[in-house]
Design a protein around this motif. Sequence first.
Motif, PDB file in Angstrom:
ATOM      1  N   GLU A   8      37.655   3.574  49.456  1.00 35.95           N
ATOM      2  CA  GLU A   8      38.050   5.020  49.464  1.00 35.95           C
ATOM      3  C   GLU A   8      38.201   5.592  48.002  1.00 35.95           C
ATOM      4  N   ASN A   9      37.450   6.343  47.816  1.00 37.61           N
ATOM      5  CA  ASN A   9      37.610   6.792  46.065  1.00 37.61           C
ATOM      6  C   ASN A   9      37.896   8.134  46.248  1.00 37.61           C
ATOM      7  N   LYS A  18      33.600  10.314  38.529  1.00 34.51           N
ATOM      8  CA  LYS A  18      31.941   9.988  38.809  1.00 34.51           C
ATOM      9  C   LYS A  18      31.666   8.503  38.134  1.00 34.51           C
ATOM     10  N   ASP A  19      32.116   8.331  37.143  1.00 35.25           N
ATOM     11  CA  ASP A  19      31.864   6.659  36.562  1.00 35.25           C
ATOM     12  C   ASP A  19      32.481   5.903  37.455  1.00 35.25           C
ATOM     13  N   LEU A  20      33.802   6.079  38.007  1.00 37.76           N
ATOM     14  CA  LEU A  20      34.440   4.970  38.856  1.00 37.76           C
ATOM     15  C   LEU A  20      33.486   4.963  39.929  1.00 37.76           C
ATOM     16  N   VAL A  21      33.301   6.068  40.632  1.00 36.42           N
ATOM     17  CA  VAL A  21      32.486   6.018  42.172  1.00 36.42           C
ATOM     18  C   VAL A  21      31.136   5.009  41.784  1.00 36.42           C
ATOM     19  N   VAL A  34      31.716   2.558  51.315  1.00 34.81           N
ATOM     20  CA  VAL A  34      32.204   3.247  49.959  1.00 34.81           C
ATOM     21  C   VAL A  34      32.128   4.804  50.419  1.00 34.81           C
ATOM     22  N   ILE A  35      33.366   5.315  50.369  1.00 37.32           N
ATOM     23  CA  ILE A  35      33.654   6.661  50.807  1.00 37.32           C
ATOM     24  C   ILE A  35      34.148   7.505  49.735  1.00 37.32           C
ATOM     25  N   VAL A  36      33.492   8.608  49.339  1.00 38.26           N
ATOM     26  CA  VAL A  36      34.201   9.387  48.230  1.00 38.26           C
ATOM     27  C   VAL A  36      34.810  10.687  48.702  1.00 38.26           C
ATOM     28  N   LEU A  37      36.010  10.801  48.539  1.00 36.26           N
ATOM     29  CA  LEU A  37      36.824  12.000  48.826  1.00 36.26           C
ATOM     30  C   LEU A  37      37.171  12.918  47.843  1.00 36.26           C
ATOM     31  N   ASP A  38      36.957  14.177  48.148  1.00 30.71           N
ATOM     32  CA  ASP A  38      37.212  15.294  47.425  1.00 30.71           C
ATOM     33  C   ASP A  38      38.439  15.804  47.488  1.00 30.71           C
TER      34      ASP A  38
END
Length: 85
Positions: A8-9, A18-21, A34-38
């Motif tokens: 989870e990012n 964005k770079d880390l994701v 891989v999950i992107v969490l806002d």
Amino acid sequence: MSTTHRIENFRAGCQVCKDLVARVKKMACPSCKVIVLDMKELKVSNRAKSLNIRSLPFVVIDGRVTDCCDGRGPDEDGLRGALLG
């Protein structure tokens, strides 16, 4: 990396996030999720608060808070160690 992980990012939308994701997606195994969490979403920010996340971007692997991003920004070696560990 043959072990499957849920990665989870937590991000705020900045370029560092964005770079880390992008790095996480590149480093993750093909079967890893891989999950992107806002953080702008209330549910996500409440979860981050419950995990005691105090800086962004941040990575949680398999429900465990990692120290690869804690307080000093993303650390690729620490992230790699968390993924392999």
